[in-house]
Design a protein around this motif. Structure first.
Motif, PDB file in Angstrom:
ATOM      1  N   GLN A 128       0.465  -8.757  -0.738  1.00 60.89           N
ATOM      2  CA  GLN A 128      -0.763  -8.511  -1.485  1.00 60.89           C
ATOM      3  C   GLN A 128      -1.448  -7.196  -1.105  1.00 60.89           C
ATOM      4  N   GLY A 129      -1.405  -6.839   0.161  1.00 61.14           N
ATOM      5  CA  GLY A 129      -2.108  -5.641   0.608  1.00 61.14           C
ATOM      6  C   GLY A 129      -1.232  -4.413   0.736  1.00 61.14           C
ATOM      7  N   LYS A 130      -0.105  -4.388   0.012  1.00 63.65           N
ATOM      8  CA  LYS A 130       0.841  -3.282   0.205  1.00 63.65           C
ATOM      9  C   LYS A 130       0.257  -1.922  -0.157  1.00 63.65           C
ATOM     10  N   TYR A 131      -0.762  -1.919  -1.021  1.00 68.51           N
ATOM     11  CA  TYR A 131      -1.389  -0.636  -1.365  1.00 68.51           C
ATOM     12  C   TYR A 131      -2.401  -0.210  -0.304  1.00 68.51           C
ATOM     13  N   VAL A 132      -2.668  -1.100   0.630  1.00 65.96           N
ATOM     14  CA  VAL A 132      -3.534  -0.760   1.761  1.00 65.96           C
ATOM     15  C   VAL A 132      -2.667  -0.341   2.941  1.00 65.96           C
ATOM     16  N   PRO A 175      -0.086   2.852  -6.012  1.00 66.24           N
ATOM     17  CA  PRO A 175      -0.090   2.002  -7.218  1.00 66.24           C
ATOM     18  C   PRO A 175       0.171   2.739  -8.535  1.00 66.24           C
ATOM     19  N   VAL A 176       1.178   3.587  -8.569  1.00 69.24           N
ATOM     20  CA  VAL A 176       1.640   4.141  -9.845  1.00 69.24           C
ATOM     21  C   VAL A 176       3.128   3.831  -9.959  1.00 69.24           C
ATOM     22  N   SER A 177       3.507   3.301 -11.107  1.00 68.68           N
ATOM     23  CA  SER A 177       4.878   2.824 -11.261  1.00 68.68           C
ATOM     24  C   SER A 177       5.789   3.906 -11.807  1.00 68.68           C
ATOM     25  N   GLY A 178       7.021   3.859 -11.369  1.00 65.73           N
ATOM     26  CA  GLY A 178       8.051   4.711 -11.929  1.00 65.73           C
ATOM     27  C   GLY A 178       8.650   4.042 -13.145  1.00 65.73           C
ATOM     28  N   GLY A 181       9.379   0.453 -12.974  1.00 68.01           N
ATOM     29  CA  GLY A 181       8.270  -0.472 -12.747  1.00 68.01           C
ATOM     30  C   GLY A 181       7.887  -0.622 -11.290  1.00 68.01           C
ATOM     31  N   ALA A 233       7.240   8.775  -9.324  1.00 65.78           N
ATOM     32  CA  ALA A 233       8.008   9.190 -10.496  1.00 65.78           C
ATOM     33  C   ALA A 233       7.942  10.713 -10.624  1.00 65.78           C
TER      34      ALA A 233
ATOM     35  N   ARG B 408      -0.630  -5.378 -15.155  1.00 68.83           N
ATOM     36  CA  ARG B 408      -1.743  -5.446 -14.187  1.00 68.83           C
ATOM     37  C   ARG B 408      -3.018  -5.922 -14.891  1.00 68.83           C
ATOM     38  N   ASN B 433      -1.628 -12.797  -7.434  1.00 68.65           N
ATOM     39  CA  ASN B 433      -1.650 -11.586  -6.631  1.00 68.65           C
ATOM     40  C   ASN B 433      -1.467 -10.351  -7.529  1.00 68.65           C
ATOM     41  N   SER B 435      -1.321  -7.265  -6.938  1.00 71.55           N
ATOM     42  CA  SER B 435      -0.423  -6.207  -6.437  1.00 71.55           C
ATOM     43  C   SER B 435       0.993  -6.316  -6.995  1.00 71.55           C
ATOM     44  N   ARG B 438       2.421  -4.252 -12.452  1.00 67.59           N
ATOM     45  CA  ARG B 438       2.389  -2.798 -12.609  1.00 67.59           C
ATOM     46  C   ARG B 438       1.321  -2.339 -13.603  1.00 67.59           C
ATOM     47  N   LYS B 441       4.014   2.610 -16.838  1.00 66.96           N
ATOM     48  CA  LYS B 441       5.240   3.157 -16.227  1.00 66.96           C
ATOM     49  C   LYS B 441       5.289   4.659 -16.471  1.00 66.96           C
ATOM     50  N   PHE B 442       5.458   5.415 -15.393  1.00 66.70           N
ATOM     51  CA  PHE B 442       5.581   6.865 -15.538  1.00 66.70           C
ATOM     52  C   PHE B 442       7.050   7.270 -15.523  1.00 66.70           C
ATOM     53  N   ASN B 444      10.504   9.639 -15.035  1.00 70.04           N
ATOM     54  CA  ASN B 444      10.993  10.583 -14.024  1.00 70.04           C
ATOM     55  C   ASN B 444      10.971  12.003 -14.572  1.00 70.04           C
TER      56      ASN B 444
END
Lengths: 407, 444
Positions: A128-132, A175-178, A181, A233, B408, B433, B435, B438, B441-442, B444
């Motif tokens: 849960q806290g992976k972005y921390v 917290p930005v996805s490639g 995802g 990304a 998200r 949760n 977290s 997502r 999606k950005f 590459n």
């Protein structure tokens, strides 16, 4: 029976071991007795516990010990959003001391290499806290050359210079996805250094009572050019320039201790230490990046730690000429204010219990085992910076062993 | 040495502790006064998991009802089945994907068309062409139908006009005559969520007040009352949500008058103003439109092709630059002008009064999405170290169409529903949760 009672009394008032990311594992004999030692003449660990006591040591010492530390921490998210436990990782605080002086001299010189601060915690990349925080590996190794001088038979003083070699390795998710995802990753690694000093006074009012006073200065430690890796990304990479470096500093707090020793007979040693840690020095954790963008700004995270104290007690009983049994315990107040508890240091008030066993392999060689159990009180926290909200619980298990040669 | 061994045993018992990690009491599991045995979700595109201007498998898998249902299962809820597209047709209706950024930082989106679920097209007399999607038959708990208005839930032919509803029905157009309300209530259920009504205002707003009409307030109240009565008539409990302020979504807040004018002035410093074709009054019966200079209170839609600005077009006074003179104002369908904004807000406020009043009479849980999303727009969110806000793309909550949500965003909505349900029924559905979900999606 009376003596057993005495032992129990020493156990009941809690004692202390550590707050924040302080690691008080500076000698196996001392750990066994609840980390007491400021007011005792045990062995070469006086270099750190009280440089003033060195000159009073009746022998010269060459010794080394290690205390594998199993930090078991868990988190339960508010609203029952799940639990997370840190991964099985073993930190290895160690201590090594050399103390030498001519038999008849009033002085002794010494060198200590020990690890008074550190942290090894890995929550994994899927909690849960992976972005921390995902993981933190923080090490501080203090090198302390020391001199001590016996002014009279009742009083000796000592002081040492401290050089700190520190390293940090911190990882967290971004917290930005490639395109797949998955989130981005940040990793900050680097080494730094700091300087300080350690001074103490040792007083021996009678053959049975001893008193020690010790002050270890704040050690401002700076990482000047750590590596900052950001994996995101490709379309976002320009926002996180690579390669990049960071600067960060941490003021490792000052310690003031007073310790009392009582040796009623040849078999018993009883000790009590009170310890004050100037954690107020830790106001913030700031990262200053060499290349900034509108996305990658320098960060300033308030920590606002408060001063903390610990009370420690312990006793040693020699069951025979060769064997010594030790017990101890302590209580430590947390350095972290409510709202500032983070997964990197899930701190709370804590108590600990210790046990130790000393065995004289020969007249000149001691083998010492120590074991410590530490319990941090359950703490529900909502962090003001991340809003990570939940309950932290931690237990620590620390076996240890050392070998001391003395002559 | 013998005694020494004894101490070793002593030490070994200590060492045994070393295996113990701290333990947490399992949260108590309770459905409270609710019963989650068969949960159904009623609603529109948001309920279906629509995202990035399409309904596709990943969006469906992250729909807020499916997230709620997973959490309900932890306290004894039943299985929850969605009308998922197959892996082979995972891209469903087709959807938008972010494929890059222009040098000025504006996003480039591309429609993903391969592996879609389009099965054909049918022409419905008096309505037009309807693109049909692969049918779904089987268990169904998520009844979310993209595009549906509250106004249409009792309209029998609707199953021939909306491809997302049509694919859930057994018959082929134009033979379908089951109303949406009858369809969702055909099989017994114990719990429902209902988030209908958004499209009754959104359709009007996203078309700049030009391509659709607002559902009459009285009709809205009648149908809302009817639908909730029907949903609760066999004793089912449920949760409803209010309708978001349509102006709280990035579809209306990303391309602003100021930003367009600023860009124009860079090339042409003399440009003074943008011109829009705007509604003359807030009187809904007065449909007079007239050109005027745009202000910051006029909202330009996300899909406005900004390249049109300044292009020379014919007008009653000859060739003039588009959007920069009263003779060729930005067309009505691209602008929700300030009077239209006022009208939509008035309707949404009224709809929400109805929703809350009807919910109160039946003792239903209410997730006030209007209040919540306005709060997000004003203050943003900070959850477990993740900042989220209502900005387009970077905000992380809204998907590429600027109206529907990212996984998200849907997870955040699910938690708000869960909170409302727990507080109303005394249940202990665990929060999800965030977290694990997502944002955009950005590439590459």
């Amino acid at each position: 029976m009376k003596k057993t009672l005495l032992l129990l009394i020493w156990l009941s008032p809690g004692i202390i071991y550590a707050q924040g990311f302080m690691v008080n594992l500076n000698g196996q004999k001392q750990i066994g007795m609840g980390h007491t030692g400021t007011g005792l003449l045990q062995d070469g660990a006086s270099v750190v516990f009280n440089p003033g006591a060195m000159a009073m040591l009746s022998e010269n010492y060459l010794q080394a010990g290690i205390s594998p530390l199993f930090f078991k921490s868990g988190f339960q998210g508010a609203g029952a959003s799940g639990t997370a436990f840190v991964k099985e990782k073993v930190a290895t605080p160690f201590n090594a001391y050399a103390v030498w002086g001519p038999k008849a001299a009033r002085w002794k010189v010494g060198l200590g290499v020990y690890t008074p601060f550190g942290g090894l915690i890995d929550w994994g990349s899927n909690w849960q806290g992976k972005y921390v925080l995902e993981s933190l590996d923080l090490k501080a190794i203090f090198f302390q050359p020391t001199v001590s001088y016996k002014l009279t038979d009742y009083l000796s003083i000592g002081a040492g210079f401290v050089y700190n070699h520190a390293s940090v390795d911190l990882q967290r998710a971004i917290p930005v996805s490639g395109p797949d995802g998955n989130p981005g990753q940040a990793r900050l690694t680097g080494g730094g250094r700091g300087y300080g000093w350690n001074a103490g006074i040792f007083i021996k009012p009678s053959s049975k009572f001893t008193i020690g006073l010790d002050y270890r200065s704040q050690v401002n430690t700076t990482i000047k050019k750590g590596d900052a890796f950001f994996s995101v990304a490709n379309s976002l990479q320009a926002n996180f320039p690579q390669p990049n470096t960071f600067m960060a500093g941490i003021p490792l707090p000052a310690n003031a201790s007073i310790g009392f020793g009582y040796t009623p007979d040849a078999k018993w040693t009883v000790a009590f230490d009170a310890n004050f840690v100037g954690w107020h020095s830790y106001k913030s954790l700031a990262f200053d990046y060499a290349s900034n963008t509108s996305t990658l700004q320098d960060t300033y995270s308030p920590r606002n730690y408060k001063d903390a104290f610990s009370l420690r007690g312990g006793a040693q009983y020699k069951t025979s000429r060769k064997v010594a049994v030790r017990l101890g315990g302590g209580y430590a107040s947390t350095a972290v204010n409510d709202g500032y508890v983070t997964p990197e240091v899930p701190d709370a008030n804590r108590y600990y219990l210790t046990a130790g066993l000393g065995y004289k392999l020969t007249n000149k060689l001691d083998l010492d085992f120590s074991f410590e159990y530490e319990h941090l009180f359950s703490r529900f926290q909502t962090n003001i910076e991340s809003n990570l909200s939940g309950t932290f619980k931690s237990n620590v298990y620390i076996p240890g062993v050392s070998l001391s040669y003395h002559w | 040495m013998k005694t020494f061994n004894k101490y070793i045993y002593f030490a070994a018992t200590f060492a045994l502790f070393a295996g113990c990690k701290p333990s947490f009491e399992s949260p108590k599991k309770s459905e409270g006064t609710a019963d989650f045995t068969r949960y159904i979700s009623v609603g529109n595109s948001l309920t279906a998991g629509f995202a990035d201007n399409g309904l596709y498998l990943e969006g469906q898998q992250n729909s807020y009802p499916s997230i709620i249902a997973k959490q309900m299962a932890l306290v004894g809820g039943g299985t929850f089945t969605q009308p998922l597209f197959t892996e082979a047709q995972a891209n469903g209706s087709t959807y938008l994907k972010l494929t890059g950024f222009n040098p000025n930082g504006t996003p480039i989106t591309t429609t993903v068309t391969e592996n879609n679920a389009v099965r054909g097209k049918v022409t419905i007399p008096g309505f037009g062409d309807v693109t049909l999607l692969t049918k779904y038959s089987g268990d169904l708990n998520n009844y979310g139908v993209p595009g549906i208005k509250l106004k249409q839930i009792t309209y029998a032919p609707y199953g021939n006009l909306n491809p997302y509803f049509e694919r859930l029905l057994p018959g082929n157009p134009p033979t379908n005559n089951t109303t949406y309300l009858d369809f969702v209530t055909a099989k017994d259920f114990t719990f429902f969520t209902d988030w209908l009504g958004y499209n009754d205002a959104l359709g009007y707003a996203t078309s700049g007040g030009a391509g659709d009409v607002l559902t009459d307030k009285t009709q809205f109240a009648q149908l809302y009352t009817l639908s909730i009565s029907k949903l609760t008539e066999k004793g089912a409990k449920g949760a409803v949500a209010t309708i978001p302020d349509v102006t709280s979504v990035p579809y209306f807040t990303t391309v602003t008058v100021g930003a367009i004018l600023g860009a124009v002035q860079k090339a042409n410093p003399q440009a003074q103003a943008l011109y829009v074709n705007a509604r003359a009054t807030v009187d809904i019966t007065n449909t007079t439109y007239a050109p005027r200079a745009a202000t910051a209170s006029d909202l330009i839609v996300l899909t406005f092709p900004t390249a049109k600005i300044g292009a020379m077009v014919t007008s009653p006074v000859g060739m003039v630059p588009y959007g920069l003179t009263p003779y060729a104002p930005i067309e009505n369908q691209y602008v929700l002008d300030n009077n239209e904004v006022t009208i939509v807000k008035d309707y949404v406020t009224d709809y929400n009064k109805t929703i809350k009043a009807v919910a109160a009479t039946k003792g239903l849980a209410v997730f006030d999405a209007y209040f919540y999303l306005n709060g997000v727009k004003a203050n943003g969110l900070l959850i477990d170290g993740v900042s989220a806000n209502s900005s387009y793309i970077s905000g992380g909550i809204f998907s590429l169409d600027g109206v529907h949500l990212t996984p998200r965003g849907y997870a955040i909505v699910a938690n708000q529903f869960i909170k409302a349900i727990n507080s109303n029924y005394g249940s202990t559905i665990p929060a999800v949760n965030i977290s694990n979900y997502r944002g955009v999606k950005f590439p590459n």
